[in-house]
Design a protein around this motif. Structure first.
Motif, PDB file in Angstrom:
ATOM      1  N   GLU A 122      31.701  40.805  33.536  1.00 33.54           N
ATOM      2  CA  GLU A 122      30.784  41.921  33.272  1.00 33.54           C
ATOM      3  C   GLU A 122      29.497  41.406  32.627  1.00 33.54           C
ATOM      4  O   GLU A 122      28.394  41.858  32.962  1.00 33.54           O
ATOM      5  CB  GLU A 122      31.455  42.983  32.400  1.00 33.54           C
ATOM      6  N   GLU A 123      29.640  40.428  31.725  1.00 32.86           N
ATOM      7  CA  GLU A 123      28.437  39.851  31.102  1.00 32.86           C
ATOM      8  C   GLU A 123      27.526  39.212  32.141  1.00 32.86           C
ATOM      9  O   GLU A 123      26.324  39.111  31.959  1.00 32.86           O
ATOM     10  CB  GLU A 123      28.843  38.806  30.053  1.00 32.86           C
ATOM     11  N   ARG A 124      28.138  38.779  33.243  1.00 35.05           N
ATOM     12  CA  ARG A 124      27.331  38.176  34.320  1.00 35.05           C
ATOM     13  C   ARG A 124      26.912  39.206  35.363  1.00 35.05           C
ATOM     14  O   ARG A 124      26.400  38.856  36.424  1.00 35.05           O
ATOM     15  CB  ARG A 124      28.145  37.076  35.008  1.00 35.05           C
ATOM     16  N   GLY A 125      27.220  40.469  35.094  1.00 33.56           N
ATOM     17  CA  GLY A 125      26.721  41.524  35.990  1.00 33.56           C
ATOM     18  C   GLY A 125      27.681  41.947  37.090  1.00 33.56           C
ATOM     19  O   GLY A 125      27.254  42.577  38.063  1.00 33.56           O
ATOM     20  N   PHE A 126      28.991  41.643  36.927  1.00 32.42           N
ATOM     21  CA  PHE A 126      29.971  42.030  37.959  1.00 32.42           C
ATOM     22  C   PHE A 126      30.969  43.026  37.364  1.00 32.42           C
ATOM     23  O   PHE A 126      31.603  42.731  36.344  1.00 32.42           O
ATOM     24  CB  PHE A 126      30.735  40.805  38.470  1.00 32.42           C
ATOM     25  N   TRP A 127      31.127  44.173  38.011  1.00 34.30           N
ATOM     26  CA  TRP A 127      32.114  45.164  37.573  1.00 34.30           C
ATOM     27  C   TRP A 127      33.405  44.984  38.356  1.00 34.30           C
ATOM     28  O   TRP A 127      33.475  45.334  39.551  1.00 34.30           O
ATOM     29  CB  TRP A 127      31.600  46.577  37.822  1.00 34.30           C
ATOM     30  N   VAL A 128      34.415  44.430  37.684  1.00 28.34           N
ATOM     31  CA  VAL A 128      35.754  44.326  38.270  1.00 28.34           C
ATOM     32  C   VAL A 128      36.727  44.895  37.232  1.00 28.34           C
ATOM     33  O   VAL A 128      36.289  45.424  36.211  1.00 28.34           O
ATOM     34  CB  VAL A 128      36.114  42.853  38.604  1.00 28.34           C
ATOM     35  N   ARG A 129      38.024  44.790  37.456  1.00 31.59           N
ATOM     36  CA  ARG A 129      38.964  45.267  36.440  1.00 31.59           C
ATOM     37  C   ARG A 129      40.161  44.326  36.336  1.00 31.59           C
ATOM     38  O   ARG A 129      40.401  43.499  37.228  1.00 31.59           O
ATOM     39  CB  ARG A 129      39.438  46.692  36.707  1.00 31.59           C
ATOM     40  N   SER A 130      40.907  44.478  35.235  1.00 31.70           N
ATOM     41  CA  SER A 130      42.132  43.690  35.099  1.00 31.70           C
ATOM     42  C   SER A 130      43.312  44.585  35.442  1.00 31.70           C
ATOM     43  O   SER A 130      43.231  45.814  35.346  1.00 31.70           O
ATOM     44  CB  SER A 130      42.276  43.158  33.668  1.00 31.70           C
ATOM     45  N   ILE A 131      44.413  43.950  35.855  1.00 31.23           N
ATOM     46  CA  ILE A 131      45.664  44.670  36.092  1.00 31.23           C
ATOM     47  C   ILE A 131      46.773  43.921  35.349  1.00 31.23           C
ATOM     48  O   ILE A 131      46.608  42.744  35.000  1.00 31.23           O
ATOM     49  CB  ILE A 131      45.983  44.789  37.604  1.00 31.23           C
ATOM     50  N   ASP A 132      47.921  44.620  35.158  1.00 28.22           N
ATOM     51  CA  ASP A 132      48.979  44.033  34.316  1.00 28.22           C
ATOM     52  C   ASP A 132      50.075  43.326  35.087  1.00 28.22           C
ATOM     53  O   ASP A 132      50.644  42.356  34.623  1.00 28.22           O
ATOM     54  CB  ASP A 132      49.698  45.141  33.524  1.00 28.22           C
ATOM     55  N   PRO A 137      51.094  41.860  38.672  1.00 31.36           N
ATOM     56  CA  PRO A 137      51.027  40.688  37.798  1.00 31.36           C
ATOM     57  C   PRO A 137      49.705  40.694  37.037  1.00 31.36           C
ATOM     58  O   PRO A 137      48.748  41.327  37.487  1.00 31.36           O
ATOM     59  CB  PRO A 137      51.044  39.527  38.818  1.00 31.36           C
ATOM     60  N   PRO A 138      49.641  39.982  35.885  1.00 29.59           N
ATOM     61  CA  PRO A 138      48.373  39.946  35.150  1.00 29.59           C
ATOM     62  C   PRO A 138      47.310  39.262  36.007  1.00 29.59           C
ATOM     63  O   PRO A 138      47.493  38.103  36.404  1.00 29.59           O
ATOM     64  CB  PRO A 138      48.688  39.115  33.903  1.00 29.59           C
ATOM     65  N   ALA A 139      46.257  39.963  36.312  1.00 29.62           N
ATOM     66  CA  ALA A 139      45.257  39.419  37.242  1.00 29.62           C
ATOM     67  C   ALA A 139      43.956  40.198  37.129  1.00 29.62           C
ATOM     68  O   ALA A 139      43.895  41.251  36.485  1.00 29.62           O
ATOM     69  CB  ALA A 139      45.784  39.507  38.683  1.00 29.62           C
ATOM     70  N   VAL A 140      42.920  39.633  37.739  1.00 30.23           N
ATOM     71  CA  VAL A 140      41.642  40.328  37.876  1.00 30.23           C
ATOM     72  C   VAL A 140      41.647  40.937  39.277  1.00 30.23           C
ATOM     73  O   VAL A 140      42.127  40.309  40.225  1.00 30.23           O
ATOM     74  CB  VAL A 140      40.463  39.333  37.755  1.00 30.23           C
ATOM     75  N   ARG A 141      41.124  42.158  39.390  1.00 33.06           N
ATOM     76  CA  ARG A 141      41.073  42.794  40.713  1.00 33.06           C
ATOM     77  C   ARG A 141      39.641  43.160  41.074  1.00 33.06           C
ATOM     78  O   ARG A 141      38.959  43.836  40.302  1.00 33.06           O
ATOM     79  CB  ARG A 141      41.935  44.063  40.725  1.00 33.06           C
ATOM     80  N   ALA A 142      39.213  42.688  42.232  1.00 33.95           N
ATOM     81  CA  ALA A 142      37.888  43.057  42.746  1.00 33.95           C
ATOM     82  C   ALA A 142      38.088  43.973  43.949  1.00 33.95           C
ATOM     83  O   ALA A 142      38.964  43.728  44.786  1.00 33.95           O
ATOM     84  CB  ALA A 142      37.121  41.811  43.169  1.00 33.95           C
ATOM     85  N   SER A 143      37.313  45.044  44.020  1.00 35.29           N
ATOM     86  CA  SER A 143      37.375  45.960  45.167  1.00 35.29           C
ATOM     87  C   SER A 143      36.084  45.790  45.953  1.00 35.29           C
ATOM     88  O   SER A 143      35.006  45.969  45.398  1.00 35.29           O
ATOM     89  CB  SER A 143      37.429  47.418  44.702  1.00 35.29           C
ATOM     90  N   VAL A 187      41.123  42.571  46.168  1.00 30.62           N
ATOM     91  CA  VAL A 187      41.497  41.153  46.066  1.00 30.62           C
ATOM     92  C   VAL A 187      41.832  40.859  44.600  1.00 30.62           C
ATOM     93  O   VAL A 187      40.979  41.007  43.717  1.00 30.62           O
ATOM     94  CB  VAL A 187      40.352  40.221  46.534  1.00 30.62           C
ATOM     95  N   SER A 188      43.091  40.466  44.352  1.00 31.48           N
ATOM     96  CA  SER A 188      43.526  40.157  42.983  1.00 31.48           C
ATOM     97  C   SER A 188      43.720  38.659  42.829  1.00 31.48           C
ATOM     98  O   SER A 188      44.211  37.996  43.752  1.00 31.48           O
ATOM     99  CB  SER A 188      44.845  40.875  42.673  1.00 31.48           C
ATOM    100  N   PHE A 189      43.349  38.158  41.656  1.00 36.67           N
ATOM    101  CA  PHE A 189      43.444  36.700  41.454  1.00 36.67           C
ATOM    102  C   PHE A 189      43.623  36.373  39.981  1.00 36.67           C
ATOM    103  O   PHE A 189      43.324  37.186  39.104  1.00 36.67           O
ATOM    104  CB  PHE A 189      42.188  36.002  42.005  1.00 36.67           C
ATOM    105  N   GLN A 190      44.135  35.176  39.739  1.00 35.95           N
ATOM    106  CA  GLN A 190      44.336  34.696  38.370  1.00 35.95           C
ATOM    107  C   GLN A 190      43.488  33.446  38.150  1.00 35.95           C
ATOM    108  O   GLN A 190      43.386  32.600  39.035  1.00 35.95           O
ATOM    109  CB  GLN A 190      45.808  34.357  38.145  1.00 35.95           C
ATOM    110  N   ILE A 191      42.889  33.349  36.949  1.00 38.80           N
ATOM    111  CA  ILE A 191      42.126  32.155  36.588  1.00 38.80           C
ATOM    112  C   ILE A 191      42.942  31.439  35.516  1.00 38.80           C
ATOM    113  O   ILE A 191      43.230  32.035  34.474  1.00 38.80           O
ATOM    114  CB  ILE A 191      40.730  32.522  36.019  1.00 38.80           C
ATOM    115  N   PRO A 192      43.355  30.218  35.775  1.00 38.41           N
ATOM    116  CA  PRO A 192      44.266  29.552  34.836  1.00 38.41           C
ATOM    117  C   PRO A 192      43.641  29.446  33.439  1.00 38.41           C
ATOM    118  O   PRO A 192      42.460  29.107  33.302  1.00 38.41           O
ATOM    119  CB  PRO A 192      44.451  28.149  35.452  1.00 38.41           C
TER     120      PRO A 192
END
Ligand code: PLP
Length: 387
Positions: A342-352, A354-360, A325-330
């Protein structure tokens, strides 16, 4: 938490470190895989790495793994070659064909470098024209978008089963039917599908299907496989060749193995083979692949729903999705959001793109973890996140 989920989670010790939502990069290693690897390494250390028994065991391990993957993915006999990664499988498939200048390949701008860069190499070294469909806007008619780029010179379509960037699940069977109608080969990058999307390789219509061991199959790094449709074998050439490629040889030549094994050239790291074998057996026998796949999909759907309800957050991943699930935070760059999460304890990654955060979303995640991620995203979106 129900007993099954609890047992599954207990076998994945990395889950105690953080909320593991980056299976799409590398999955958590299950304890049975780590134990099998430790035992194989110990055997090498104390038993030595020579002698008939050692080689019988090592070759046997490779064959067991080919057969297990073939069974789990319904690939048919002799249709699996072991590789070191998805990207290796893609390269092997592409370079197994005799390309002529002016030949064409159709792919998409949503593809991973593991597909695009080998295609660019083909373009630069063989004069092959690479046509890319623009699939960045998810939810399009993917079959039509690819078909529009097919010309009489097109020899192959190369496309992911699940796009690593948008998380869109592409209709592989329909793409395969379209390719067949145009007498074009289909190479599928299954990096984000193998082990998480129900898959019957023989039926899906792909000519080549490359997959990793380290993502959704939870094996070690440096493992993977390439499926080659039996009917294609007479048309392909060995990309690599060595003693594992041959069924027989003499001083001036060799007879390639009748199956996909012809694409292997030497021994793979036995410790890694033992690890992937144990991981896939654990998934099949203890976890249950249908349960795992259904659960990953349901968790991803839950995450999508929650994210869609957060004011301002844009969910990229369309309705037709698998476990990404990929999403953008304005107003928050994806890398910043990943750091804040990550500081809140969640391991996700960014993608380029489109620029977005990706959660698996893995089958081992809990509903509370998914809801917790959505709450953390909402918090960051409200501007209270640590930037
Ligand atoms: C769609 C896709 N293709 C290819 C790759 C590369 O995989 P590997 O490291 O197994 O070559 C990845 C992930 O990294 C991916 O998501």
């Amino acid at each position: 938490m129900d007993a099954k989920l609890q047992a599954v989670r207990a076998a994945l010790p990395a889950l105690s470190r953080a909320v593991y939502l980056n299976n799409g990069t590398t999955g958590p290693l299950p304890a049975p895989a780590a134990e099998a690897m430790a035992a194989a390494l110990q055997e090498e250390l104390t038993g030595g790495r020579t002698g008939e028994a050692y080689f019988r065991r090592t070759f046997g391990l490779a064959q067991e793994l080919r057969q297990l993957l073939a069974a789990v993915l319904d690939a048919g006999p002799d249709a699996i070659a072991l590789t070191g990664s998805t990207t290796e499988g893609v390269n092997i498939a592409l370079w197994s064909l005799d390309w002529q200048p002016g030949d064409e390949v159709v792919s998409a701008n949503t593809e991973h470098p593991g597909v695009l860069f080998p295609l660019f190499s083909l373009r630069d070294r063989r004069g092959v024209t690479v046509r890319l469909a623009d699939l960045l806007e998810p939810g399009q008619d993917v079959v039509a978008a690819l078909e529009r780029l097919i010309t009489p010179r097109t020899r192959l379509v190369a496309i992911s089963h699940v796009a690593w960037s948008t998380g869109e699940l592409y209709p592989v069977e329909e793409i395969a039917a379209m390719c067949r109608a145009h007498r074009v080969l289909l190479l599928v990058d299954g990096a984000q599908a193998a082990g998480v999307v129900p898959l019957r390789l023989r039926e899906c219509g792909a000519d080549f299907y490359a997959l990793p061991g380290q993502k959704w199959l939870l094996g070690p790094e440096g493992t993977g496989a390439l499926y080659v449709r039996a009917e294609r074998l007479p048309e392909v050439r060995n990309t690599f060749a060595g003693y594992v490629s041959a069924q027989a040889w003499h001083r001036s030549g060799f007879l390639p193995h009748p199956g996909a094994r012809r694409f292997e050239y030497g021994l793979r790291h036995p410790v890694s083979l033992a690890g992937l074998l144990a991981a896939v057996r654990w998934l099949r026998d203890e976890v249950g692949l249908p349960w795992a796949m259904e659960r990953s999909h349901a968790l991803a759907a839950r995450l999508r729903r929650h994210l869609q309800a957060i004011p301002g957050v844009r969910v990229i991943t369309p309705e037709r999705h698998a476990a990404l699930v990929s999403f953008q935070i304005p107003g928050v760059r994806p890398e910043e959001a990943v750091r804040a999460l990550e500081e809140r304890g969640f391991w996700v990654r960014s993608i380029d793109l489109p620029p977005a955060v990706r959660a698996s979303c893995g089958f081992y995640n809990t509903e509370e973890e998914i809801d917790g991620l959505a709450e953390a995203v909402a918090d960051i979106a409200r501007g209270r996140g640590q930037r």
